[in-house]
Enzyme design. Structure first.
Site, PDB file in Angstrom:
ATOM      1  CG  ASP A  90      -1.965  -0.895   1.269  1.00 32.36           C
ATOM      2  OD1 ASP A  90      -2.389  -1.742   0.076  1.00 32.36           O
ATOM      3  OD2 ASP A  90      -2.615  -1.447   2.351  1.00 32.36           O
ATOM      4  CG  ASP A 149      -6.809  -1.541  -1.537  1.00 33.00           C
ATOM      5  OD1 ASP A 149      -7.094  -2.889  -1.969  1.00 33.00           O
ATOM      6  OD2 ASP A 149      -5.782  -1.328  -0.867  1.00 33.00           O
TER       7      ASP A 149
END
Length: 258
Positions: free
Chosen positions: A141, A173
């Site tokens: 991330d 995401d």
């Protein structure tokens, strides 16, 4: 109903997967994890921040010994199911907006499946103590929208008294989140158009054809029912006709004269 070729929608999926994986690999090889390698993009609220996520989207985890393995297997099945549903919608002529949203969701699912399946082996980022590096890779991330951080009040269930900040996520995401939001916001338009197209489909089956040829009571001429029927056999019975014999059919022979 007009069937659509799902190729262009899968092409968007492939492009988003390539973008997601390219950014993740660039962050892994060229950024330091944590605050040491943080890069500010827009002011102090939009940053690149390299973290490893062992769980689901936005850092959520399954608190179980085999939680990561179960999550990876679930992602595999979800990826196949979403791909099949996208083809099904395209063949049924679903609106383009719904198909684009489904292709984004599929791209996000595949992107995180790649991380979970292979990163533990090729990037060696599986959590310590994992039974196997396969299916235990941690998702990379990097997108950090830093708008709030602090301790959650004690009265909040589950998370009360803990320190939290706004979640750090990745492009996969984001694809899932945007795709789901598009379907929720435009569901009346997407599924309303699909329902309208289905209602215009021609009725098929033996019932429809039979209904088109069978007569209906209102088209029967009532005057014909009231007219008396005449039987030709009755008329023939009143004739004083003799039975037919061969002699009556053959012409009379001329008489011979001597």
């Amino acid at each position: 109903m007009i069937q659509k070729n799902p190729f262009k929608f899968f092409l968007l999926t492939l492009l988003l997967i390539a973008l997601d994986q390219g950014v993740k690999l660039a962050v892994h090889f060229y950024m330091a994890p944590g605050f040491a390698g943080q890069v500010k993009l827009v002011g102090d609220w939009f940053k690149l921040h390299y973290v490893l996520n062992p769980g689901m989207a936005f850092g959520m985890q399954l608190g179980h010994e085999y939680g990561k393995l179960l999550l990876s297997i679930f992602r595999l099945f979800a990826m196949v199911g979403i791909g099949y549903y996208l083809v099904h919608l395209a063949h049924r002529g679903a609106p383009d907006g719904l198909l684009w949203a489904m292709s984004m969701i599929l791209a996000g699912a595949v992107g995180n499946v790649i991380d979970s399946t292979f990163y533990g082996v090729f990037l060696n980022n599986a959590p310590y103590g994992s039974p196997t590096p396969w299916f235990h890779g941690q998702v990379i991330d990097m997108i950090f929208v830093d708008v709030w951080e602090g301790f959650i009040p004690e009265w909040v269930p589950v998370w009360g008294g803990q320190y939290y900040s706004t979640p750090i996520f990745n492009i996969a995401d984001s694809c899932i989140f945007i795709g789901v939001c598009l379907i929720l916001f435009f569901q009346r338009r997407f599924f309303g158009e699909q329902h309208a197209e289905d209602s215009l489909l021609p009725i098929s089956g033996p019932d429809a054809t039979e209904a088109s040829v069978l007569p209906t009571p209102e088209f029967i001429d009532e005057t014909q029912e009231n007219e008396p029927r005449t039987d030709e056999s009755d008329d023939n019975s009143s004739d004083d006709s003799q039975p037919v014999t061969p002699e009556s059919v053959l012409p009379d022979e001329p008489k011979r004269t001597e």
